[in-house]
Design an enzyme around this catalytic site. Structure first.
Site, PDB file in Angstrom:
ATOM      1  N   ASP A  16     -10.588 -10.541   0.613  1.00  0.00           N
ATOM      2  CA  ASP A  16      -9.358 -10.194   1.003  1.00  0.00           C
ATOM      3  C   ASP A  16      -9.218  -8.479   1.107  1.00  0.00           C
ATOM      4  OD1 ASP A  16      -6.137  -9.946   1.314  1.00  0.00           O
ATOM      5  OD2 ASP A  16      -6.148  -9.523  -0.564  1.00  0.00           O
ATOM      6  N   SER A  17      -8.293  -7.976   1.724  1.00  0.00           N
ATOM      7  CA  SER A  17      -8.242  -6.319   1.634  1.00  0.00           C
ATOM      8  C   SER A  17      -7.975  -5.758   0.279  1.00  0.00           C
ATOM      9  CB  SER A  17      -7.154  -6.059   2.798  1.00  0.00           C
ATOM     10  OG  SER A  17      -5.845  -6.465   2.133  1.00  0.00           O
ATOM     11  N   CYS A  79      -6.893 -13.841   3.057  1.00  0.00           N
ATOM     12  CA  CYS A  79      -6.088 -12.923   3.733  1.00  0.00           C
ATOM     13  C   CYS A  79      -5.352 -13.423   5.242  1.00  0.00           C
ATOM     14  CB  CYS A  79      -6.826 -11.532   4.118  1.00  0.00           C
ATOM     15  SG  CYS A  79      -5.888 -10.334   5.001  1.00  0.00           S
ATOM     16  N   GLU A 157      -1.004  -3.044  -5.017  1.00  0.00           N
ATOM     17  CA  GLU A 157      -2.410  -2.330  -4.930  1.00  0.00           C
ATOM     18  C   GLU A 157      -2.203  -1.425  -5.979  1.00  0.00           C
ATOM     19  OE1 GLU A 157      -5.464  -3.039  -3.775  1.00  0.00           O
ATOM     20  OE2 GLU A 157      -4.529  -5.029  -3.213  1.00  0.00           O
ATOM     21  N   CYS A 189       1.598 -13.658   2.831  1.00  0.00           N
ATOM     22  CA  CYS A 189       0.492 -12.450   2.537  1.00  0.00           C
ATOM     23  C   CYS A 189       0.157 -12.762   1.215  1.00  0.00           C
ATOM     24  CB  CYS A 189       1.263 -11.319   2.703  1.00  0.00           C
ATOM     25  SG  CYS A 189       0.104 -10.032   2.031  1.00  0.00           S
ATOM     26  N   HIS A 191      -0.871 -11.268  -1.066  1.00  0.00           N
ATOM     27  CA  HIS A 191      -0.303 -10.277  -2.191  1.00  0.00           C
ATOM     28  C   HIS A 191       1.078 -10.996  -2.785  1.00  0.00           C
ATOM     29  CE1 HIS A 191      -3.261  -7.596  -0.665  1.00  0.00           C
ATOM     30  NE2 HIS A 191      -3.152  -6.850  -1.739  1.00  0.00           N
TER      31      HIS A 191
END
Length: 263
Positions: A16-17, A79, A157, A189, A191
């Site tokens: 994932d990012s 992601c 993040e 997403c 996240h």
């Protein structure tokens, strides 16, 4: 054709990012407790949602190349932005199986009684061809209200998922949806599941939050089983990041050891 020699003891790769893919990792861990997993966060290039399709494809390819080099038998693209922009190219380039993620519009549309569902996602996901196709296929008779979650990935993040700032950003993003009678909110997403508590504070009680972690875990299990690749091991997970790890962030997820790699 992927030559499945005896790769049962090889790891499953996830990328994932950033830390968003951990929401998928948790679902995988629950369903596949014996699998060894390698998790890579491409934090040096996060968030993907703001990047061009070419950049996203380039990063997805770099992550996948590295995971294949580590001997991964299957790769989960944890992601939504990378899946919607790069999964076709990844499947054409690599011989290992890939499991991707796309917003769970189908279950939301099927389950909706008001005929209105909301989708909160990144710009990169909402503008992708794959998202548009999925929305058209499954939501013909449903009104889909899409909203970009500006700044939310950055806040998560930074370890601020439960902050006042995150709540304000979410309230702004959800306002257009809450003017309509949405009964499902699709988290587009990986996240965003980490915003669950704040979302529950903002949303009316009748709105069901939908994410796709469990569906991804089921598909991963199905593919491993199909190729006779299910492992009967200790279920060890190793964590890597393309950025010097912010340990206070990772510790929020009870992760103590993250190794920096250059990809």
């Amino acid at each position: 054709v992927f030559l499945f020699l005896d790769m049962r003891n090889s790891p499953v790769g996830i990328f994932d990012s950033g830390v968003g893919g951990l929401s998928v990792l948790y679902a995988l861990r629950e369903l596949l407790p014996n699998e060894d997993i390698i998790y890579v966060a491409d934090q040096a290039y996060a968030p993907y949602g703001k990047r061009s399709k070419t950049e996203i494809q380039s990063r997805a390819s770099a992550m996948s190349t590295w995971l294949v080099e580590q001997g991964c038998k299957l790769i989960v693209v944890a992601c939504n932005t990378a899946t919607t922009n790069a999964i076709t190219q990844l499947r054409e380039t690599f011989s290992v199986p890939f499991v991707g993620i796309e917003p769970a519009i189908k279950p939301a549309a099927l389950g909706s009684t008001t005929g209105v569902v909301g989708v909160l996602a990144t710009e990169g996901t909402l503008s992708s061809e794959l998202f548009q196709t999925t929305a058209q296929d499954y939501a013909k008779d449903i009104e889909v209200i899409t909203q970009v979650g500006h700044g939310l990935v950055d806040l998560i993040e930074a370890g601020k998922a439960t902050s006042v700032e995150a709540k304000v950003q979410l309230q702004q993003a959800l306002a257009p949806m809450l003017e309509k009678p949405i009964d499902h909110l699709v988290l587009g997403c990986t996240h965003y599941p980490f915003l669950q508590k704040t979302l529950q504070d903002i949303l009316p009680k009748n709105v069901r939050i939908v994410d796709c972690g469990k569906a991804v875990a089921k598909q991963t299990h199905r593919l491993l089983d199909q190729h006779q690749l299910l492992q009967n091991g200790n279920g060890h997970t190793t964590y890597f990041s393309t950025l010097a790890p912010n340990l206070s962030l990772w510790q929020l997820f009870d992760i103590a050891n993250v190794t920096q790699i250059a990809i």
